[in-house]
Design an enzyme around this catalytic site. Structure first.
Site, PDB file in Angstrom:
ATOM      1  N   CYS A  59       0.839  -1.208   0.000  1.00 35.41           N
ATOM      2  CA  CYS A  59       0.000   0.000   0.000  1.00 35.41           C
ATOM      3  C   CYS A  59       0.869   1.252   0.000  1.00 35.41           C
ATOM      4  CB  CYS A  59      -0.915   0.001   1.215  1.00 35.41           C
ATOM      5  SG  CYS A  59      -2.042   1.415   1.253  1.00 35.41           S
ATOM      6  N   CYS A  63       0.341   4.880   6.866  1.00 35.17           N
ATOM      7  CA  CYS A  63      -0.324   4.750   8.164  1.00 35.17           C
ATOM      8  C   CYS A  63       0.631   4.066   9.143  1.00 35.17           C
ATOM      9  CB  CYS A  63      -1.604   3.942   8.019  1.00 35.17           C
ATOM     10  SG  CYS A  63      -2.747   4.614   6.779  1.00 35.17           S
ATOM     11  N   CYS A  66       0.309   0.244  10.239  1.00 39.69           N
ATOM     12  CA  CYS A  66      -0.097  -0.781   9.274  1.00 39.69           C
ATOM     13  C   CYS A  66       1.065  -1.629   8.773  1.00 39.69           C
ATOM     14  CB  CYS A  66      -0.807  -0.122   8.085  1.00 39.69           C
ATOM     15  SG  CYS A  66      -1.493  -1.349   6.942  1.00 39.69           S
ATOM     16  N   CYS A 103     -16.455  -9.409   5.084  1.00 40.21           N
ATOM     17  CA  CYS A 103     -15.769  -8.155   4.802  1.00 40.21           C
ATOM     18  C   CYS A 103     -14.511  -8.433   3.983  1.00 40.21           C
ATOM     19  CB  CYS A 103     -15.383  -7.452   6.099  1.00 40.21           C
ATOM     20  SG  CYS A 103     -16.780  -7.208   7.230  1.00 40.21           S
ATOM     21  N   CYS A 134     -19.376  -6.331   2.919  1.00 39.91           N
ATOM     22  CA  CYS A 134     -18.653  -5.128   3.347  1.00 39.91           C
ATOM     23  C   CYS A 134     -17.298  -5.136   2.645  1.00 39.91           C
ATOM     24  CB  CYS A 134     -18.471  -5.108   4.863  1.00 39.91           C
ATOM     25  SG  CYS A 134     -17.628  -3.636   5.510  1.00 39.91           S
ATOM     26  N   CYS A 194     -19.310   1.875   7.557  1.00 37.87           N
ATOM     27  CA  CYS A 194     -18.608   1.226   8.666  1.00 37.87           C
ATOM     28  C   CYS A 194     -17.410   2.115   8.941  1.00 37.87           C
ATOM     29  CB  CYS A 194     -18.187  -0.184   8.268  1.00 37.87           C
ATOM     30  SG  CYS A 194     -17.217  -1.037   9.530  1.00 37.87           S
ATOM     31  N   ARG A 270     -18.287  -2.426  17.110  1.00 38.41           N
ATOM     32  CA  ARG A 270     -17.534  -3.669  16.962  1.00 38.41           C
ATOM     33  C   ARG A 270     -16.211  -3.620  17.719  1.00 38.41           C
ATOM     34  NH1 ARG A 270     -16.852  -4.091  11.559  1.00 38.41           N
ATOM     35  NH2 ARG A 270     -18.782  -5.275  11.385  1.00 38.41           N
TER      36      ARG A 270
END
Length: 332
Positions: A59, A63, A66, A103, A134, A194, A270
């Protein structure tokens, strides 16, 4: 009407009011959150969702938490998008194992138009299995959101991560407004959102209040609100900073869940990342404070999860039962 009247969800919270909720005596806070939860949900029902990484690693975002960022050396290799049939096989197994939402997560900064047809085929296939669908695919354009909705996507996950004042300490390759814009596109397309964040990243309580304030003042509260505890990954800035130390006090985590329930009373809250390291007692307090969804299975994208055996024992010990999907839809 009291500031947290469960019959009247609010969108005009001030940051000071949310901070005031965090400052309440713990027993009173959890009692009020539990009472609010019962206004909208059966407290013994917990939704089971399963998460699959359909495109892992590489990616372009930075972040700081991550494992899949190309900026960090974490041992996670970049992989191609999975074939639709392999994804559908995982979805069938999830359904047969008791999950009612599936998901799909891809490690992308944004969805590319060239990948949209393959994604829509996956979504349509998962939907045909009778599962709620999702996806989390990074930033979306308005047209991409419409295409995903047409394919049968029920929910789109796009977290704010943290409060706006702390955000630059976590990621600099995408702005807070970028995230809000994608949420706008998702809502405009008619999908449910979400959206939540991560705690234990070195933020202050005010930053946690800032995250929940941002969520509670969205035009529509998130339909699902994941509260993640940082799962430290070696090789990431936040993981290396945390080391082996707990990233957030368990009582403060429960307090965060309780405030989330009060400011977004109709959201499904969640317990997401970090649950594998929580005691049964901490999870029980979270459920009491208004959490009513978990990820099942042994893996969350690239991070470990509690696993089916542990969750079966947890449900039995706490007298919990799976939430029925259409009950959630009625609440939302």
């Amino acid at each position: 009407m009291s500031p947290t009247d469960p019959a009247q969800p609010r969108h005009d919270w001030t940051l000071a009011e949310v901070e005031g909720l965090f400052a309440r005596p713990f027993m009173e806070l959890v009692f009020e959150a539990a009472s609010t939860h019962r206004r909208w949900f059966d407290p013994s029902e917990i939704q089971k969702a399963q998460l699959l990484s359909i495109k892992t690693g590489g990616c372009a975002e930075n972040c700081g938490y991550c494992s899949q960022s190309a900026h960090f050396r974490t041992g996670v290799k970049a992989e191609k998008l999975m074939d639709a049939e392999a994804v559908l096989a995982e979805a069938r197994a999830a359904r047969d194992g008791g999950a009612d939402r599936f998901c799909m997560g891809a490690a992308w900064r944004e969805l590319k138009d060239r990948d949209t047809p393959r994604l829509t085929a996956m979504i349509a296939g998962v939907k045909a299995l009778g599962l709620e669908t999702c996806a989390t695919l990074g930033m979306l354009t308005a047209d991409q959101a419409r295409q995903l909705k047409a394919a049968g996507l029920d929910f789109y996950n796009h977290n704010l991560d943290t409060g706006p004042e702390y955000y630059a300490e976590v990621v600099t390759t995408r702005t807070y407004q970028d995230r809000l814009d994608t949420l706008d596109h998702v809502r405009a397309a008619g999908m449910k959102t979400c959206c939540g964040g991560i705690v234990g990243m070195g933020e202050t309580r005010r930053d946690r209040a800032g995250l929940l304030h941002a969520l509670a003042t969205l035009p529509v509260h998130p339909d699902s609100l994941p509260v993640n505890a940082l799962a430290p990954v070696a090789g990431t800035p936040l993981g290396d900073r945390a080391g082996a130390s707990p990233t957030i006090d368990p009582i403060e985590f429960v307090r965060t869940v309780a405030v989330a329930r009060l400011v977004c009373p109709r959201s499904v809250v969640r317990l997401s990342a970090g649950r594998e390291s929580m005691s049964v007692e901490t999870q029980a307090l979270c459920f009491l404070a208004g959490a009513n969804s978990i990820f099942v299975g042994g893996k969350l994208l690239t991070a470990p999860n509690a696993g089916d055996d542990a969750d079966t024992a947890l449900f039995a010990q706490l007298d919990l039962r799976p939430m029925i999907a259409d009950r959630e839809a009625a609440a939302a």
